[in-house]
Scaffold this motif. Sequence first.
Motif, short mmCIF file in Angstrom:
data_model
loop_
_atom_site.label_atom_id
_atom_site.label_comp_id
_atom_site.label_asym_id
_atom_site.label_seq_id
_atom_site.Cartn_x
_atom_site.Cartn_y
_atom_site.Cartn_z
N LEU A 16 139.87 1.05 30.44
CA LEU A 16 139.77 2.50 30.58
C LEU A 16 139.01 2.82 31.85
N VAL A 76 144.03 5.08 31.41
CA VAL A 76 144.19 3.75 30.84
C VAL A 76 145.01 2.89 31.80
N ILE A 98 146.67 -1.93 26.48
CA ILE A 98 145.64 -1.29 27.28
C ILE A 98 144.68 -2.36 27.75
N TYR A 118 142.80 1.03 20.82
CA TYR A 118 141.89 0.34 21.72
C TYR A 118 140.70 -0.11 20.90
N ILE A 134 148.69 8.00 24.92
CA ILE A 134 149.01 7.83 26.34
C ILE A 134 150.12 8.81 26.70
N VAL A 178 144.54 5.82 21.02
CA VAL A 178 144.62 6.35 22.38
C VAL A 178 146.05 6.86 22.57
N GLU A 230 148.68 2.93 35.68
CA GLU A 230 147.62 3.78 35.15
C GLU A 230 148.22 5.07 34.60
#
Length: 151
Positions: A148, A130, A145, A80, A60, A58, A28
Motif C-alpha cells: 500500500l 495499492v 496486493i 490485505y 480496488i 480492499v 498501481e
Amino acid sequence: MSQFDPNAFLHAEVNEVSKKRNPLPVGEYSAILGEGKIVPWTGKKDPTKSGWRYDTPVTIEIPAEVQGAAALPATVTQTYSIMLDVSSSGGLDMAPGKNGSLRRFREALDMNREGSPFSFAATFGRAVKVQITHELYEGEVQDRIAGLAKF
C-alpha cells in the motif's frame, strides 16, 4: 441482515458456470479500505506456530480503459493481511523492529505520527494506492496486493 437461508441454499440449483476472473494487470490502483477484523492464525506447515493478524477488505477501483482491455468489473475486492507482533501483556508490541507490516500500513495511511493516536477502526473507508503484482498459485496466475502507498 441478509435473507440468506442455508437450508434453501443447500438444495438450490445453479445453471451458470463458475468462471475465473482475469487477473488485474500489474500496476498501481486507487482503493478504499473496508471494515477489517483481527483474527487468530495457526501455521499450515507448522501448527505449533500461531498468532494474530489484521485482515481488511480492499476495494480496488479499476480504470475504464483497464476494464475493457482485460474484461474486468469496475471494482475488485481483495483481502490485505498484516501479521501482528503481540507483547507478553497482550497488546501490540511497539518495540523498535516489531510490527514492521503495521508500520508500513500506518505510513501508507499517514497515520504513523508521534503523538497521534491510531486505531484500526479509524482506517475504515480510507483511500490508499495499492500495488498489484502477479504470483503463480496452483499453476494459475493470480493478482495480489504487494503493498500500500499514500493516496
